[in-house]
Enzyme design. Structure first.
Site, PDB file in Angstrom:
ATOM      1  N   TYR A  27      16.991 -35.152  -0.263  1.00 32.47           N
ATOM      2  CA  TYR A  27      18.357 -35.450   0.147  1.00 32.47           C
ATOM      3  C   TYR A  27      18.378 -36.600   1.137  1.00 32.47           C
ATOM      4  O   TYR A  27      17.532 -36.669   2.037  1.00 32.47           O
ATOM      5  CB  TYR A  27      18.932 -34.192   0.777  1.00 32.47           C
ATOM      6  CG  TYR A  27      20.426 -34.123   0.822  1.00 32.47           C
ATOM      7  CD1 TYR A  27      21.188 -34.445  -0.294  1.00 32.47           C
ATOM      8  CD2 TYR A  27      21.078 -33.703   1.963  1.00 32.47           C
ATOM      9  CE1 TYR A  27      22.566 -34.349  -0.261  1.00 32.47           C
ATOM     10  CE2 TYR A  27      22.448 -33.602   2.018  1.00 32.47           C
ATOM     11  CZ  TYR A  27      23.191 -33.931   0.901  1.00 32.47           C
ATOM     12  OH  TYR A  27      24.552 -33.842   0.948  1.00 32.47           O
ATOM     13  N   LYS A  56      30.278 -37.108  -1.373  1.00 29.87           N
ATOM     14  CA  LYS A  56      29.329 -37.599  -2.385  1.00 29.87           C
ATOM     15  C   LYS A  56      29.827 -37.454  -3.820  1.00 29.87           C
ATOM     16  O   LYS A  56      29.722 -38.406  -4.612  1.00 29.87           O
ATOM     17  CB  LYS A  56      27.974 -36.913  -2.209  1.00 29.87           C
ATOM     18  CG  LYS A  56      27.201 -37.351  -0.974  1.00 29.87           C
ATOM     19  CD  LYS A  56      25.891 -36.580  -0.845  1.00 29.87           C
ATOM     20  CE  LYS A  56      24.980 -37.163   0.229  1.00 29.87           C
ATOM     21  NZ  LYS A  56      25.478 -36.918   1.592  1.00 29.87           N
ATOM     22  N   SER A  84      29.289 -34.276   3.329  1.00 33.11           N
ATOM     23  CA  SER A  84      28.670 -34.579   2.028  1.00 33.11           C
ATOM     24  C   SER A  84      29.518 -34.224   0.819  1.00 33.11           C
ATOM     25  O   SER A  84      29.148 -34.557  -0.308  1.00 33.11           O
ATOM     26  CB  SER A  84      27.310 -33.886   1.922  1.00 33.11           C
ATOM     27  OG  SER A  84      26.377 -34.542   2.754  1.00 33.11           O
TER      28      SER A  84
END
Length: 421
Positions: free
Chosen positions: A212, A98, A95
């Site tokens: 999330y 991101k 992640s």
């Protein structure tokens, strides 16, 4: 003899610097307000942890005032082969992809091509027909129409209603219908991902709750649609190459594969088998939520660019006002804030555009200041920037189990404990 030893040591240091290339100008810890003894606690900590076989290895980089004060590798790159961890180890970022995908999208916003309030369905019409799944007492789902459309803004801040499957922080019954994070990228291309995700119900009405999930993966798909390029191609041209992030990629080359950091075969906490699938199973599309790779040095330069307000070494990626907007709180009082559900030490945090942002003193279990922005990766990587302290920290590990959360807290405790002025 003493002179020769010092000269030899300097020569070794020069060779290492040339070989690995310090990602930022270097300084002594005391020159920028750090205790050298305090930073040595990181050495002690990772010596204990690698010795106890709780983590294979790590690379840690710390910069203050744009100067590198700590840049070290610990333990093993590959615990099976026993390969020592090099400074230029390549980590699966999960992640931590991101924030980079968010920056790609923000460059398009600055070009007047991707406004925050644009409807997602303007780019992928299937999202207009998605229903909201409302759990019923009998365990079924009642499907309701969207009360407002999903916007690009919702994607950045995880308020789209799109979630991940298989996560312990989600209590939604809808989550059982969703795939886990990297599954769509391994199984099909961008359009296959969009087709799959738009057939599912949303977990919440858009713009009502932080949860999330796949929002940034979808944002990456929008970047592809607007730019006409694969996400990796767009990032390479507009972010990675200008910043000198030479190992950042969605598809490691064969030489890079020799530098991939690998986890233990079994989770050190549970004893159960564990793996990072993307190390050996290539993704079929550049998923903006979880699929990039980079070195710690690469990511340090990316994070320093953000701390500098969008510029590094004369290369401007974003305008300073855009970066300020990115690292501001975008979860208003009308939106349910569940950032701390993702990781318990994120108490006192809200969410901006692709990054968590600290909004309160206290509450969090780790030191820091309001204005800190950060995010982590499920495979063990972390970064945080503290504008008040002029601080950037990046950590690479291959630790995909729950133990990664322990490392994040410990590293932040040690780093702040080493700041003496």
């Amino acid at each position: 003899m003493k002179t020769r030893i010092v000269t030899a040591a300097a020569a070794v240091g020069l060779v290492l610097n040339v070989a690995y290339g310090a990602p930022l100008p270097e300084a002594k810890p005391d020159d920028v307000g750090f205790s050298e003894q305090g930073l040595s606690r990181l050495d002690d900590f990772f010596a204990r942890e690698t010795g106890a076989k709780r983590v294979p290895g790590a690379v840690v980089a710390i910069a203050r005032d744009g100067k590198l004060v700590h840049y070290k590798a610990y333990g093993a790159l590959d615990p099976i082969r026993g390969t020592p961890m090099p400074l230029d180890a390549v980590f699966a970022l999960a992640s931590m992809t991101k924030p980079m995908a968010a920056v790609a999208a923000l460059t398009l916003m600055e070009q007047g091509r991707l406004p925050l309030q644009a409807k997602l369905s303007d780019y992928y019409p299937g999202f207009a027909d998605m229903k909201v799944g409302v759990p019923q007492p009998d365990g079924s789902l009642k499907l309701e129409a969207q009360s407002s459309p999903i916007t690009i803004h919702d994607l950045y801040r995880h308020t789209s209603g799109l979630i991940y499957g298989g996560r312990p922080d989600s209590s939604s019954e809808v989550a059982r219908l969703y795939p886990e994070g990297t599954a769509p990228a391994i199984e099909g291309d961008t359009q296959a991902f969009i087709d799959r995700i738009t057939k599912l119900p949303l977990a919440h009405q858009p713009s009502t709750e932080f949860e999330y999930g796949f929002s940034i993966d979808v944002l990456g798909a929008v970047v592809e649609k607007v730019s006409g390029q694969r996400l990796g191609q767009y990032l390479a041209r507009n972010v990675w190459q200008p910043l000198g992030m030479k190992d950042a990629t969605f598809a490691p080359s064969e030489p890079q594969r020799d530098r991939l950091a690998r986890p233990f075969a079994d989770d050190p906490l549970t004893g159960k088998p564990q793996a990072i699938k993307l190390l050996d199973t290539p993704a079929k599309f550049d998923c903006g939520g979880a699929c990039a790779f980079a070195t710690v040095g690469d990511y340090l330069r990316f994070a320093q660019m953000l701390l500098n307000g969008g510029e590094l070494d004369g290369q401007r990626i974003l305008g300073p006002r855009t970066v300020h907007h990115m690292i501001s709180n975008h979860l208003g009082p009308e939106i349910k804030n569940k950032v701390a559900n993702v990781e318990p030490h994120r108490g006192g945090f809200s969410f901006g555009l692709g990054v968590a942002v600290r909004t309160s003193e206290g509450l969090s279990s780790v030191p820091g200041n309001p204005g800190e922005f950060t995010w982590n990766g499920a495979y063990g990587t972390q970064f945080f920037c503290d504008p008040k302290e002029r601080l950037v920290v990046v950590v690479g590990t291959a630790a995909p189990g729950e133990i990664r959360k322990y490392y994040r807290e410990q590293v932040q405790d040690i780093v702040y404990g080493a700041i003496v002025r």
